[in-house]
Design a protein around this motif. Structure first.
Motif, PDB file in Angstrom:
ATOM      1  N   SER A  12       0.767  -1.332   0.046  1.00 13.70           N
ATOM      2  CA  SER A  12       0.231   0.078  -0.013  1.00 13.70           C
ATOM      3  C   SER A  12       0.755   1.194  -0.031  1.00 13.70           C
ATOM      4  O   SER A  12       2.002   0.994   0.179  1.00 13.70           O
ATOM      5  CB  SER A  12      -0.919   0.021   1.241  1.00 13.70           C
ATOM      6  N   LEU A  54       3.652   6.819   3.180  1.00 17.87           N
ATOM      7  CA  LEU A  54       4.160   5.767   3.709  1.00 17.87           C
ATOM      8  C   LEU A  54       3.807   4.371   2.976  1.00 17.87           C
ATOM      9  O   LEU A  54       2.902   3.941   2.680  1.00 17.87           O
ATOM     10  CB  LEU A  54       3.498   5.534   4.868  1.00 17.87           C
ATOM     11  N   LYS A  56       4.236   0.473   2.256  1.00 24.95           N
ATOM     12  CA  LYS A  56       4.247  -0.584   2.948  1.00 24.95           C
ATOM     13  C   LYS A  56       4.465  -1.643   2.313  1.00 24.95           C
ATOM     14  O   LYS A  56       3.976  -1.995   1.032  1.00 24.95           O
ATOM     15  CB  LYS A  56       2.757  -0.943   3.771  1.00 24.95           C
ATOM     16  N   THR A  57       5.371  -2.519   2.677  1.00 26.12           N
ATOM     17  CA  THR A  57       5.994  -3.849   1.872  1.00 26.12           C
ATOM     18  C   THR A  57       5.807  -5.255   2.433  1.00 26.12           C
ATOM     19  O   THR A  57       5.655  -4.976   3.679  1.00 26.12           O
ATOM     20  CB  THR A  57       7.543  -3.487   1.312  1.00 26.12           C
ATOM     21  N   PRO A  63       9.695  -3.070   6.330  1.00 29.13           N
ATOM     22  CA  PRO A  63       8.314  -3.274   6.025  1.00 29.13           C
ATOM     23  C   PRO A  63       7.451  -2.064   5.557  1.00 29.13           C
ATOM     24  O   PRO A  63       6.706  -2.013   5.139  1.00 29.13           O
ATOM     25  CB  PRO A  63       7.854  -3.760   7.340  1.00 29.13           C
ATOM     26  N   GLU A  64       8.339  -0.617   6.115  1.00 34.57           N
ATOM     27  CA  GLU A  64       7.664   0.614   5.510  1.00 34.57           C
ATOM     28  C   GLU A  64       8.820   1.525   4.973  1.00 34.57           C
ATOM     29  O   GLU A  64       9.930   1.320   5.547  1.00 34.57           O
ATOM     30  CB  GLU A  64       7.100   1.285   6.696  1.00 34.57           C
ATOM     31  N   GLU A  66       9.328   5.678   4.125  1.00 35.05           N
ATOM     32  CA  GLU A  66       8.550   7.056   4.006  1.00 35.05           C
ATOM     33  C   GLU A  66       9.284   7.903   3.129  1.00 35.05           C
ATOM     34  O   GLU A  66      10.559   7.980   2.734  1.00 35.05           O
ATOM     35  CB  GLU A  66       8.743   7.521   5.530  1.00 35.05           C
TER      36      GLU A  66
END
Length: 85
Positions: A12, A54, A56-57, A63-64, A66
């Motif tokens: 996302s 942000l 998200k992976t 995992p994030e 920015e």
């Protein structure tokens, strides 16, 4: 860009401001592949705009991510002007 050795998925992209729309061109990235994250700002008036997105992976090591977003709105734009251009 996916600099790792395994595929990653961008799950996302969440903007910090409600007037930023974000589109991820390709969400699954094999090693060595890259994608474009497109941001469209709908101005609310003149002045400096600052925020972030942000990402998200599914990568447990990252995992994030920015991304800072900033710009200067120098003119008022109405919805009528936008539709005519």
């Amino acid at each position: 860009k996916n600099s790792g050795s395994k595929p990653i998925t961008l799950l996302s992209a969440v903007p910090s401001m409600d007037n930023i729309a974000v589109t991820i061109k390709e969400s699954k990235l094999n090693p060595g592949r890259e994608t474009t994250v497109e941001c469209v700002l709908t101005p609310k008036g003149k002045g400096m705009v600052k925020g972030n997105i942000l990402l998200k992976t599914d990568n447990p090591n990252l995992p994030e991510v920015e991304i800072r977003v900033m710009g200067l709105i120098t003119a008022n734009v109405s919805s009528t002007q936008t539709q005519n251009n």
